[in-house]
Structures are given as C-alpha cells and as structure tokens.
Design a protein around this motif. Structure first.
Motif, mmCIF file in Angstrom:
data_model
loop_
_atom_site.group_PDB
_atom_site.id
_atom_site.type_symbol
_atom_site.label_atom_id
_atom_site.label_comp_id
_atom_site.label_asym_id
_atom_site.label_seq_id
_atom_site.Cartn_x
_atom_site.Cartn_y
_atom_site.Cartn_z
ATOM 1 N N THR A 111 58.085 12.147 52.317
ATOM 2 C CA THR A 111 57.008 12.107 51.323
ATOM 3 C C THR A 111 56.415 13.492 51.119
ATOM 4 O O THR A 111 56.121 13.892 49.985
ATOM 5 C CB THR A 111 55.910 11.118 51.755
ATOM 6 N N MET A 112 56.239 14.250 52.199
ATOM 7 C CA MET A 112 55.737 15.615 52.083
ATOM 8 C C MET A 112 56.751 16.512 51.376
ATOM 9 O O MET A 112 56.387 17.384 50.575
ATOM 10 C CB MET A 112 55.397 16.180 53.467
ATOM 11 N N GLN A 113 58.031 16.311 51.647
ATOM 12 C CA GLN A 113 59.056 17.079 50.959
ATOM 13 C C GLN A 113 59.045 16.790 49.468
ATOM 14 O O GLN A 113 59.158 17.701 48.641
ATOM 15 C CB GLN A 113 60.433 16.753 51.556
ATOM 16 N N LEU A 114 58.887 15.518 49.121
ATOM 17 C CA LEU A 114 58.815 15.140 47.719
ATOM 18 C C LEU A 114 57.580 15.761 47.062
ATOM 19 O O LEU A 114 57.641 16.212 45.905
ATOM 20 C CB LEU A 114 58.772 13.611 47.602
ATOM 21 N N ALA A 115 56.475 15.796 47.789
ATOM 22 C CA ALA A 115 55.249 16.414 47.269
ATOM 23 C C ALA A 115 55.480 17.883 46.940
ATOM 24 O O ALA A 115 55.071 18.367 45.878
ATOM 25 C CB ALA A 115 54.126 16.273 48.289
ATOM 26 N N SER A 116 56.137 18.591 47.836
ATOM 27 C CA SER A 116 56.379 20.022 47.610
ATOM 28 C C SER A 116 57.317 20.252 46.433
ATOM 29 O O SER A 116 57.142 21.202 45.659
ATOM 30 C CB SER A 116 56.942 20.671 48.878
ATOM 31 N N ILE A 117 58.296 19.386 46.259
ATOM 32 C CA ILE A 117 59.239 19.520 45.131
ATOM 33 C C ILE A 117 58.513 19.304 43.805
ATOM 34 O O ILE A 117 58.681 20.074 42.850
ATOM 35 C CB ILE A 117 60.415 18.543 45.288
ATOM 36 N N PHE A 118 57.697 18.248 43.728
ATOM 37 C CA PHE A 118 56.901 18.012 42.523
ATOM 38 C C PHE A 118 56.014 19.219 42.221
ATOM 39 O O PHE A 118 55.889 19.646 41.069
ATOM 40 C CB PHE A 118 56.012 16.769 42.690
ATOM 41 N N PHE A 119 55.414 19.759 43.267
ATOM 42 C CA PHE A 119 54.479 20.864 43.091
ATOM 43 C C PHE A 119 55.209 22.118 42.607
ATOM 44 O O PHE A 119 54.712 22.833 41.734
ATOM 45 C CB PHE A 119 53.749 21.148 44.409
ATOM 46 N N ILE A 120 56.375 22.393 43.161
ATOM 47 C CA ILE A 120 57.146 23.574 42.749
ATOM 48 C C ILE A 120 57.561 23.457 41.278
ATOM 49 O O ILE A 120 57.485 24.427 40.514
ATOM 50 C CB ILE A 120 58.377 23.747 43.658
ATOM 51 N N GLY A 207 52.806 28.411 43.977
ATOM 52 C CA GLY A 207 54.101 28.011 44.521
ATOM 53 C C GLY A 207 54.328 28.451 45.960
ATOM 54 O O GLY A 207 55.217 27.916 46.640
ATOM 55 N N VAL A 208 53.538 29.415 46.439
ATOM 56 C CA VAL A 208 53.742 29.926 47.807
ATOM 57 C C VAL A 208 53.513 28.838 48.861
ATOM 58 O O VAL A 208 54.393 28.589 49.692
ATOM 59 C CB VAL A 208 52.852 31.154 48.067
ATOM 60 N N PRO A 209 52.352 28.161 48.885
ATOM 61 C CA PRO A 209 52.186 27.092 49.892
ATOM 62 C C PRO A 209 53.159 25.939 49.693
ATOM 63 O O PRO A 209 53.558 25.291 50.663
ATOM 64 C CB PRO A 209 50.734 26.639 49.700
ATOM 65 N N ALA A 210 53.545 25.680 48.435
ATOM 66 C CA ALA A 210 54.510 24.605 48.192
ATOM 67 C C ALA A 210 55.867 24.952 48.790
ATOM 68 O O ALA A 210 56.532 24.098 49.387
ATOM 69 C CB ALA A 210 54.636 24.350 46.694
ATOM 70 N N LEU A 211 56.273 26.201 48.659
ATOM 71 C CA LEU A 211 57.537 26.638 49.263
ATOM 72 C C LEU A 211 57.452 26.597 50.782
ATOM 73 O O LEU A 211 58.420 26.223 51.461
ATOM 74 C CB LEU A 211 57.884 28.051 48.795
ATOM 75 N N MET A 212 56.290 26.985 51.321
ATOM 76 C CA MET A 212 56.096 26.931 52.774
ATOM 77 C C MET A 212 56.243 25.504 53.278
ATOM 78 O O MET A 212 56.868 25.255 54.313
ATOM 79 C CB MET A 212 54.718 27.493 53.134
ATOM 80 N N LEU A 213 55.664 24.562 52.550
ATOM 81 C CA LEU A 213 55.758 23.155 52.951
ATOM 82 C C LEU A 213 57.182 22.642 52.794
ATOM 83 O O LEU A 213 57.698 21.929 53.665
ATOM 84 C CB LEU A 213 54.798 22.309 52.123
ATOM 85 N N CYS A 214 57.834 23.012 51.696
ATOM 86 C CA CYS A 214 59.185 22.532 51.417
ATOM 87 C C CYS A 214 60.176 23.027 52.466
ATOM 88 O O CYS A 214 60.956 22.249 53.030
ATOM 89 C CB CYS A 214 59.618 22.979 50.030
ATOM 90 N N LEU A 215 60.150 24.328 52.743
ATOM 91 C CA LEU A 215 61.085 24.902 53.710
ATOM 92 C C LEU A 215 60.691 24.542 55.140
ATOM 93 O O LEU A 215 61.547 24.238 55.974
ATOM 94 C CB LEU A 215 61.141 26.426 53.537
ATOM 95 N N GLY A 216 59.398 24.568 55.415
ATOM 96 C CA GLY A 216 58.936 24.261 56.763
ATOM 97 C C GLY A 216 59.176 22.815 57.147
ATOM 98 O O GLY A 216 59.420 22.514 58.327
ATOM 99 N N SER A 217 59.135 21.927 56.166
ATOM 100 C CA SER A 217 59.340 20.508 56.466
ATOM 101 C C SER A 217 60.751 20.215 56.943
ATOM 102 O O SER A 217 61.004 19.164 57.530
ATOM 103 C CB SER A 217 59.019 19.656 55.241
#
Length: 253
Positions: A111-120, A207-217
């Motif tokens: 769900t967090m990964q999906l959130a980051s993708i939507f945000f990016i 997009g910076v925090p979204a990328l951090m969440l996407c890659l970090g997840s």
C-alpha cells in the motif's frame, strides 16, 4: 462496602526485544509518507501566490491580483483555482477507503509502494503541466498518493514499533508532516524569484520524499501483524525476530 480488586501485574511477562537498527530504518523510510503529505500541504499555498504560476494557468486571477488591494478574496475568487487546491483532498478522502481494503488484503508495504507511485505520477504531471486539465489530473494523483500513505504509514509504524517506544516512533509521522510543511515554505521562498519556472521547481521537489519511500520500501519488511492476518504465520514470526533482535518471540505465561 464494595470489594476492591487489585490486579496482579507481576505475572504478566514483558516481551523480549530491543530497538534494532532494522526498526529505525523501517520507521524513517515509512515516515517519508508524512514528509510527502506535509510538503504538499505547504507547497500549494505558496505556488498559487506566484505570478508565473497564475499567468500560466489562471490568468484571470493574475489580472485580479494586480488590481485588487483590499483582500485576498478579491484576488483568488476563482472556482478553477479552488479546484486545484481541493482536488487533492477529495481524491485523498476517496483513496483512504480503498487503501483500507488494500492494507488488509495485500499488506501495509504494498500500500505504501502504491502511494509513492501515485505520488510520483502526480508530481510529474503537475511539474510539467501545460494546461489546467493536466494540472488537476496531477493533483488527483497526488491525492491518491496521500490517501494511501495516510492509511498505511501510521498503521505500519504502530505495528512495527516495540511496545515501549510505540508512541514515540508513531509520532514520527506527524513530525515528518511538520518538517515537510517547513521545507515547502522554505523552498517556495527560495524559488519565488526564479522566473518563469520557479513554481515548477517547487512542485517537482515533492517527488524527492516519494522516491525515498518508493525505493526505501523495497528494503523494509511487512509488519508481522499483517503477515499473520493473511495466514503467513511463519513469515510473520521470522520478521518479528528481526525487528526485536531476539529469537524468543513466543508469548509464554
């Protein structure tokens, strides 16, 4: 006189465990969801006050801004501009209901990964928008990202944190929201005089925090609670051992 019952808590065992590096990394990465939300809260107000942004997408509002000197209502009374701001929150509200089911069925991490993708996707659309339609669609995607993140991240933090410091770690989500608002205002101030694309820089940095969440997840664990809820008991036990840093994770009375 009614009898007073005193609970004997001496026999209640404490769970073994410690604050592991694994937990800290998971918490920091997950809390980037709060950074995403906070930055977006802070950035929209500053961007809508930038002349370059208004001239590009809301020219009528920019004209009013040059003529009106009494109050902000005279400047910003425009339905399309209000739609730009409110569309994110409407999408976030709708997404939160969907995200609740996603968390239960697929887990907190996806769900967090999906959130980051939507945000990016939303960041890309708003940063490179050429018309109002593209801008609004981007804001809707940002709202979907916020809705999914706000549903999954607090739950993830609560379930992953050791009981003794659960409150302290869970509040990191709120802390990161506040930090995000602060960063957004600083960025808006810094790029406000960069013409004609300063507003695009402000929107793009989201997009910076979204990328951090996407890659970090990709590096964090699903929570033991979620795994056990989905009948993955042994996998949940293995993750519990990693985050507690001990092998004894069973509850013995």
């Amino acid at each position: 006189m009614p009898a007073v019952v005193i609970a004997n808590t001496g026999d209640v065992p404490e769970f073994e465990g410690k604050i592991t590096f694994n937990v800290i990394v998971c918490v920091v990465i997950a809390a980037c969801g709060g950074l995403m939300f906070g930055y977006d809260i802070g950035v929209s107000g500053g961007v809508t006050a930038m002349d370059d942004f208004l001239k590009k997408f809301f020219y009528e509002v920019w004209e009013r801004k040059q003529l009106a000197h009494e109050n902000n209502y005279c400047k910003y009374d425009n339905q399309k501009l209000q739609l730009f701001t409110s569309s994110l929150y409407v999408a976030a509200l709708i997404a939160s209901f969907i995200a609740s089911r996603t968390c239960s069925k697929y887990g907190r991490k996806p769900t967090m990964q999906l959130a980051s993708i939507f945000f990016i996707i939303g960041v890309a659309l708003t940063t490179f928008a050429v018309n109002i339609e593209m801008l609004i669609i981007g804001r809707l995607h940002l709202g979907l990202g916020v809705g999914f993140a706000n549903q999954a991240v607090p739950l993830f933090l609560s379930e992953l944190a050791p009981a003794k410091i659960r409150g302290a770690l869970n509040i990191s989500f709120q802390l990161f929201i506040t930090i995000g608002i602060l960063i957004a205002n600083v960025v808006n101030y810094a790029v406000g005089k960069i013409h004609p694309y300063g507003f695009r820089i402000s929107l793009g940095i989201a997009g910076v925090p979204a990328l951090m969440l996407c890659l970090g997840s990709l590096a964090i664990h699903e929570t033991p609670t979620s795994l056990i809820e989905r009948k993955k008991v042994e996998e949940g036990r293995a993750v519990l051992k990693k985050i507690r840093g001990v092998d004894n994770v069973d509850h013995h009375r």
